[in-house]
Design a protein around this motif. Structure first.
Motif, PDB file in Angstrom:
ATOM      1  N   UNK A 152       0.839  -1.204   0.000  1.00  0.00           N
ATOM      2  CA  UNK A 152       0.000   0.000   0.000  1.00  0.00           C
ATOM      3  C   UNK A 152       0.872   1.252   0.000  1.00  0.00           C
ATOM      4  N   UNK A 153       1.809   1.312  -0.921  1.00  0.00           N
ATOM      5  CA  UNK A 153       2.754   2.417  -0.943  1.00  0.00           C
ATOM      6  C   UNK A 153       2.039   3.737  -1.237  1.00  0.00           C
ATOM      7  N   UNK A 154       2.457   4.777  -0.529  1.00  0.00           N
ATOM      8  CA  UNK A 154       1.846   6.095  -0.708  1.00  0.00           C
ATOM      9  C   UNK A 154       2.878   7.073  -1.252  1.00  0.00           C
ATOM     10  N   UNK A 155       2.408   8.010  -2.056  1.00  0.00           N
ATOM     11  CA  UNK A 155       3.283   9.057  -2.583  1.00  0.00           C
ATOM     12  C   UNK A 155       2.852  10.435  -2.086  1.00  0.00           C
ATOM     13  N   UNK A 156       1.934  10.459  -1.119  1.00  0.00           N
ATOM     14  CA  UNK A 156       1.491  11.725  -0.529  1.00  0.00           C
ATOM     15  C   UNK A 156       1.687  11.680   0.983  1.00  0.00           C
ATOM     16  N   UNK A 157       1.704  12.834   1.591  1.00  0.00           N
ATOM     17  CA  UNK A 157       1.950  12.926   3.018  1.00  0.00           C
ATOM     18  C   UNK A 157       0.795  12.447   3.868  1.00  0.00           C
ATOM     19  N   UNK A 158       1.098  12.202   5.133  1.00  0.00           N
ATOM     20  CA  UNK A 158       0.111  11.852   6.156  1.00  0.00           C
ATOM     21  C   UNK A 158       0.255  12.858   7.295  1.00  0.00           C
ATOM     22  N   UNK A 159      -0.874  13.365   7.786  1.00  0.00           N
ATOM     23  CA  UNK A 159      -0.790  14.329   8.891  1.00  0.00           C
ATOM     24  C   UNK A 159      -0.194  13.687  10.141  1.00  0.00           C
ATOM     25  N   UNK A 160      -0.474  12.409  10.358  1.00  0.00           N
ATOM     26  CA  UNK A 160       0.049  11.718  11.536  1.00  0.00           C
ATOM     27  C   UNK A 160       1.571  11.670  11.505  1.00  0.00           C
ATOM     28  N   UNK A 161       2.118  11.203  10.384  1.00  0.00           N
ATOM     29  CA  UNK A 161       3.568  11.096  10.257  1.00  0.00           C
ATOM     30  C   UNK A 161       4.211  12.473  10.252  1.00  0.00           C
ATOM     31  N   UNK A 162       3.582  13.403   9.540  1.00  0.00           N
ATOM     32  CA  UNK A 162       4.180  14.734   9.383  1.00  0.00           C
ATOM     33  C   UNK A 162       4.326  15.445  10.717  1.00  0.00           C
ATOM     34  N   UNK A 163       3.322  15.384  11.589  1.00  0.00           N
ATOM     35  CA  UNK A 163       3.449  16.092  12.865  1.00  0.00           C
ATOM     36  C   UNK A 163       4.527  15.466  13.733  1.00  0.00           C
ATOM     37  N   UNK A 164       4.670  14.147  13.689  1.00  0.00           N
ATOM     38  CA  UNK A 164       5.733  13.502  14.463  1.00  0.00           C
ATOM     39  C   UNK A 164       7.104  13.927  13.958  1.00  0.00           C
ATOM     40  N   UNK A 216     -10.761  16.817  17.252  1.00  0.00           N
ATOM     41  CA  UNK A 216     -11.141  16.475  18.622  1.00  0.00           C
ATOM     42  C   UNK A 216      -9.908  16.530  19.511  1.00  0.00           C
ATOM     43  N   UNK A 217     -10.082  17.003  20.737  1.00  0.00           N
ATOM     44  CA  UNK A 217      -8.990  17.023  21.700  1.00  0.00           C
ATOM     45  C   UNK A 217      -8.736  15.614  22.230  1.00  0.00           C
ATOM     46  N   UNK A 218      -7.468  15.240  22.297  1.00  0.00           N
ATOM     47  CA  UNK A 218      -7.066  13.964  22.874  1.00  0.00           C
ATOM     48  C   UNK A 218      -5.851  14.201  23.775  1.00  0.00           C
ATOM     49  N   UNK A 219      -5.811  13.505  24.870  1.00  0.00           N
ATOM     50  CA  UNK A 219      -4.585  13.463  25.663  1.00  0.00           C
ATOM     51  C   UNK A 219      -4.542  12.116  26.374  1.00  0.00           C
ATOM     52  N   UNK A 220      -3.440  11.407  26.247  1.00  0.00           N
ATOM     53  CA  UNK A 220      -2.267  11.675  25.417  1.00  0.00           C
ATOM     54  C   UNK A 220      -2.573  11.493  23.929  1.00  0.00           C
ATOM     55  N   UNK A 221      -1.799  12.177  23.091  1.00  0.00           N
ATOM     56  CA  UNK A 221      -2.043  12.107  21.651  1.00  0.00           C
ATOM     57  C   UNK A 221      -1.548  10.800  21.034  1.00  0.00           C
ATOM     58  N   UNK A 222      -0.602  10.118  21.704  1.00  0.00           N
ATOM     59  CA  UNK A 222       0.024   8.908  21.134  1.00  0.00           C
ATOM     60  C   UNK A 222       0.693   9.278  19.810  1.00  0.00           C
ATOM     61  N   UNK A 223       0.483   8.467  18.752  1.00  0.00           N
ATOM     62  CA  UNK A 223       1.060   8.802  17.451  1.00  0.00           C
ATOM     63  C   UNK A 223       0.050   9.535  16.571  1.00  0.00           C
ATOM     64  N   UNK A 224      -1.116   9.812  17.135  1.00  0.00           N
ATOM     65  CA  UNK A 224      -2.218  10.359  16.354  1.00  0.00           C
ATOM     66  C   UNK A 224      -2.135  11.887  16.225  1.00  0.00           C
ATOM     67  N   UNK A 225      -2.644  12.356  15.126  1.00  0.00           N
ATOM     68  CA  UNK A 225      -2.689  13.793  14.845  1.00  0.00           C
ATOM     69  C   UNK A 225      -4.026  14.383  15.279  1.00  0.00           C
ATOM     70  N   UNK A 226      -3.988  15.575  15.829  1.00  0.00           N
ATOM     71  CA  UNK A 226      -5.178  16.428  15.856  1.00  0.00           C
ATOM     72  C   UNK A 226      -4.707  17.859  15.657  1.00  0.00           C
ATOM     73  N   UNK A 227      -5.598  18.719  15.199  1.00  0.00           N
ATOM     74  CA  UNK A 227      -5.176  20.067  14.815  1.00  0.00           C
ATOM     75  C   UNK A 227      -4.691  20.875  16.008  1.00  0.00           C
ATOM     76  N   UNK A 228      -5.079  20.481  17.208  1.00  0.00           N
ATOM     77  CA  UNK A 228      -4.633  21.199  18.400  1.00  0.00           C
ATOM     78  C   UNK A 228      -3.187  20.833  18.734  1.00  0.00           C
ATOM     79  N   UNK A 229      -2.822  19.597  18.467  1.00  0.00           N
ATOM     80  CA  UNK A 229      -1.419  19.198  18.590  1.00  0.00           C
ATOM     81  C   UNK A 229      -0.570  20.009  17.613  1.00  0.00           C
TER      82      UNK A 229
END
Length: 311
Positions: A152-164, A216-229
């Protein structure tokens, strides 16, 4: 009741974050409160938490260390140091090539880089991790764990990976690492644009929220993205207000109308112990106030000066 007073009734970690980042006051948590509760669960013989370096989620060393880092444990704490070095040894070997056809997961590599930088660890493998991340940025400015996926190779970004990745690169600079720093800054700027062009939460295809979790607000965020992070990240790097942040900021203001933000959704998995009980979330409330203080100070002042029914 004033919302700051309510936060100051919380665990000493919450008191510390509130004093330091909201009240601009000196305060020391002395590695107690939630921090010492995590330290008490450390396996000194195995030099890890939860019986593993990355799993089980969320009690393994990686995710416990990420929580301790957010709480700002003393970086030279011996448990933090030893566990982080074991995670480094376990996740980064053979120059990151973990099998004949795959490299180490990009999210895991970025989280590892954050942890070792926070610990101010001196190891040449840190340079290898930086090389790996810099080499695999997508054309849209983001990063994606599936860049080398077999099926499942991707050639576009992921918000989850990018924020980390962006957080890791910020930690490189913040904690004094200079290797390829100019390139890190240039590529991080492209990653920042990747998020801002989405207004921090929108799909390029639909113009709507990527997923309900991203708003949505989450804490802890783990590896997940949210716009507040993402907003926390932009504050930490000193990024000025950008009008592409506004819709996300409006959601923060809306969430704080009642004075607090809920604990939010938790991700399935094991935990060491519940950080909070009930519906009100001090961590998320702190996060929301931290964001408003920097990007809409008038709204921040309105919230902290109002009286709320918190009992």
């Amino acid at each position: 009741m004033k919302i700051i007073d309510w936060l100051l009734e919380g665990d000493i970690v919450i008191q510390y974050l509130t004093n330091k980042y909201l009240m601009d006051c000196s305060f020391d948590h002395n590695n107690v409160g939630y921090i010492v509760r995590y330290l008490d669960l450390y396996d000194t013989l195995g030099q890890e938490w939860g019986g593993g370096i990355y799993s089980p989620k969320w009690i393994s060393s990686t995710y416990t260390l990420l929580e301790l880092k957010y709480m700002e444990i003393y970086y030279d704490n011996p448990y933090y140091q030893d566990a982080t070095k074991k995670v480094l040894n376990g996740l980064w070997y053979n120059h990151g090539k973990i099998s004949k056809i795959r490299y180490q997961d990009m999210c895991m590599s970025a989280m590892l880089l954050s942890l070792v930088c926070y610990g101010k660890i001196n190891d040449l493998r840190i340079n290898e991790i930086v090389d790996y991340i810099l080499a695999h940025q997508m054309n849209d400015g983001g990063w994606n764990c599936a860049w080398d996926s077999v099926h499942n190779r991707s050639v576009v970004g992921s918000v989850h990976t990018t924020i980390s990745v962006l957080e890791a690169f910020a930690d490189c600079e913040r904690y004094g690492y200079t290797y390829r720093l100019d390139e890190i800054k240039r590529q991080a700027a492209l990653g920042q644009e990747y998020l801002l062009n989405r207004q921090l939460f929108k799909s390029f295809k639909t113009g709507k929220s990527i997923h309900s979790d991203t708003i949505s607000f989450h804490y802890p965020c783990r590896w997940k993205y949210d716009c507040f992070r993402a907003l926390e990240y932009f504050i930490q790097i000193g990024h000025p207000y950008d009008n592409r942040m506004q819709e996300a900021l409006n959601m923060v203001k809306e969430a704080l109308k009642k004075g607090y933000i809920n604990r939010g959704k938790t991700y399935p998995g094991k935990i060491h112990f519940p950080l909070e009980s009930g519906t009100k979330g001090r961590f998320n409330t702190y996060r929301g106030l931290f964001i408003l203080k920097h990007y809409d100070n008038k709204a921040y002042q309105d919230v902290i000066n109002a009286d709320f029914a918190m009992r």
